[in-house]
Design an enzyme around this catalytic site. Structure first.
Site, PDB file in Angstrom:
ATOM      1  N   HIS A 102       0.841  -1.199   0.000  1.00 40.19           N
ATOM      2  CA  HIS A 102       0.000   0.000   0.000  1.00 40.19           C
ATOM      3  C   HIS A 102       0.881   1.256   0.000  1.00 40.19           C
ATOM      4  O   HIS A 102       1.968   1.275   0.583  1.00 40.19           O
ATOM      5  CB  HIS A 102      -0.939   0.014   1.213  1.00 40.19           C
ATOM      6  CG  HIS A 102      -1.986   1.082   1.105  1.00 40.19           C
ATOM      7  ND1 HIS A 102      -1.734   2.394   1.442  1.00 40.19           N
ATOM      8  CD2 HIS A 102      -3.259   1.038   0.654  1.00 40.19           C
ATOM      9  CE1 HIS A 102      -2.839   3.111   1.207  1.00 40.19           C
ATOM     10  NE2 HIS A 102      -3.772   2.312   0.728  1.00 40.19           N
ATOM     11  N   GLU A 174      -4.423   1.887  -7.242  1.00 41.66           N
ATOM     12  CA  GLU A 174      -4.687   3.010  -6.348  1.00 41.66           C
ATOM     13  C   GLU A 174      -3.798   4.191  -6.719  1.00 41.66           C
ATOM     14  O   GLU A 174      -2.645   4.272  -6.260  1.00 41.66           O
ATOM     15  CB  GLU A 174      -4.398   2.613  -4.900  1.00 41.66           C
ATOM     16  CG  GLU A 174      -5.283   1.511  -4.370  1.00 41.66           C
ATOM     17  CD  GLU A 174      -5.555   1.666  -2.878  1.00 41.66           C
ATOM     18  OE1 GLU A 174      -6.706   1.481  -2.482  1.00 41.66           O
ATOM     19  OE2 GLU A 174      -4.633   2.018  -2.132  1.00 41.66           O
TER      20      GLU A 174
HETATM   21  O1  LIG Z   1      -7.001   0.970   1.270  1.00 44.70           O
HETATM   22  C1  LIG Z   1      -7.797   1.709   0.746  1.00 44.70           C
HETATM   23  C2  LIG Z   1      -7.409   2.821  -0.067  1.00 44.70           C
HETATM   24  O2  LIG Z   1      -6.169   3.343   0.258  1.00 44.70           O
HETATM   25  C3  LIG Z   1      -8.457   3.878  -0.203  1.00 44.70           C
HETATM   26  O3  LIG Z   1      -8.645   4.576   0.989  1.00 44.70           O
HETATM   27  P1  LIG Z   1      -9.640   5.830   0.950  1.00 44.70           P
HETATM   28  O4  LIG Z   1     -10.870   5.360   0.252  1.00 44.70           O
HETATM   29  O5  LIG Z   1      -9.912   6.152   2.381  1.00 44.70           O
HETATM   30  O6  LIG Z   1      -8.952   6.909   0.188  1.00 44.70           O
END
Ligand SMILES: O=C[C@H](O)COP(=O)(O)O
Length: 258
Positions: A102, A174
């Site tokens: 991540h 992401e």
């Molecule tokens: O792990 C999930 C992602 O990093 C998205 O997080 P978020 O929807 O809070 O930006």
């Protein structure tokens, strides 16, 4: 078991306390019990809580189709790795997924491509589906994002390929600039990148599905149509009703396009 047609995953990151995690998971278990598309396996729901909550979360989801896993995994099998958690222990705890790479771990803990490749291999070796997080730092053109992601994917799979490992992998696209933002990346941008990512080659025996993460919430899955295999949710799934809405939307989408 056949792969779900749509994945909806939630990482709780470090937002919730222990009891709050369990309360939220009970709500999600109830949602899973009453929703036909989850019961039939068309929608695959997964939850990644903090490490200490995993055993209790396993009990909560025991009689449901909800999968669960960890937000990280150690690159080594066992030994002198203070503070780490092994893939084999996650397997013992009945985890079926391990999140890897991540952007927050790359940023705060300086995880590099070699560590990430080792974690992917270690996960596959222990029957954990990697939720591999990849995305560009700055917004640019979709073609640039696809090229960068393709390179990072190849690097992340290098060790698994070298070891001849097999399994399924969730590629969580992401874009870093869309994580923790008020809204996700533009729909057309996500669609263009994810359409490209789904064409990427993988080593023999490794299958890949592409899910989008980065401020995803209600309304997005329908706007993305068939360009993604699901969503990786964060903050906008903290309200169980919002998650229920997203499950409903995915269910409608499945009827429309698949
Ligand atoms: O792990 C999930 C992602 O990093 C998205 O997080 P978020 O929807 O809070 O930006």
């Amino acid at each position: 078991m056949a792969q779900p047609k749509v994945w909806l995953g939630v990482s709780l990151k470090m937002y919730f306390g222990y009891q709050q995690t369990l309360t939220w998971c009970r709500d999600v278990a109830a949602l899973a019990q009453r929703h036909p598309a989850i019961q039939q396996g068309d929608i695959g729901l997964f939850v990644l809580p903090a490490f200490p909550a995993i055993p209790a979360v396993a009990e909560i989801f025991a009689d449901t189709p909800v999968r669960f896993g960890a937000q990280d995994v150690c690159q080594a099998a066992n030994g002198a790795w203070t503070g780490e958690v092994s893939a084999s222990m996650l397997q013992e705890l009945r985890c079926s997924l391990a999140e890897i790479g991540h952007a927050e771990r790359r940023r705060h803990f300086h995880e590099d491509k070699n560590q990430i490749a080792a974690k992917v291999a270690m996960s596959l070796r222990h029957g954990l589906a990697p939720v591999l997080c990849i995305g560009e730092e700055q917004q640019g053109h979709p073609e640039q994002a696809i090229a960068l992601c393709a390179q990072q994917l190849a690097e992340a799979l290098a060790e698994a390929e070298h070891q001849g490992l097999q399994g399924s992998l969730l590629f969580a696209y992401e874009p870093q600039w869309a994580i923790g933002a008020p809204q996700p990346a533009p729909d057309s941008y996500i669609r263009a990148v994810c359409d490209g990512l789904r064409q990427l080659p993988t080593p023999q025996g490794i299958t890949l599905q592409v899910i989008y993460g980065g401020s995803a919430g209600p309304g997005l899955i329908q706007r993305l149509g068939g360009s993604v295999d699901g969503l990786f949710l964060g903050r906008f799934a903290h309200d169980p009703q919002a998650l229920a809405q997203i499950v409903d939307e995915a269910s409608v989408l499945l009827k429309e396009i698949r």
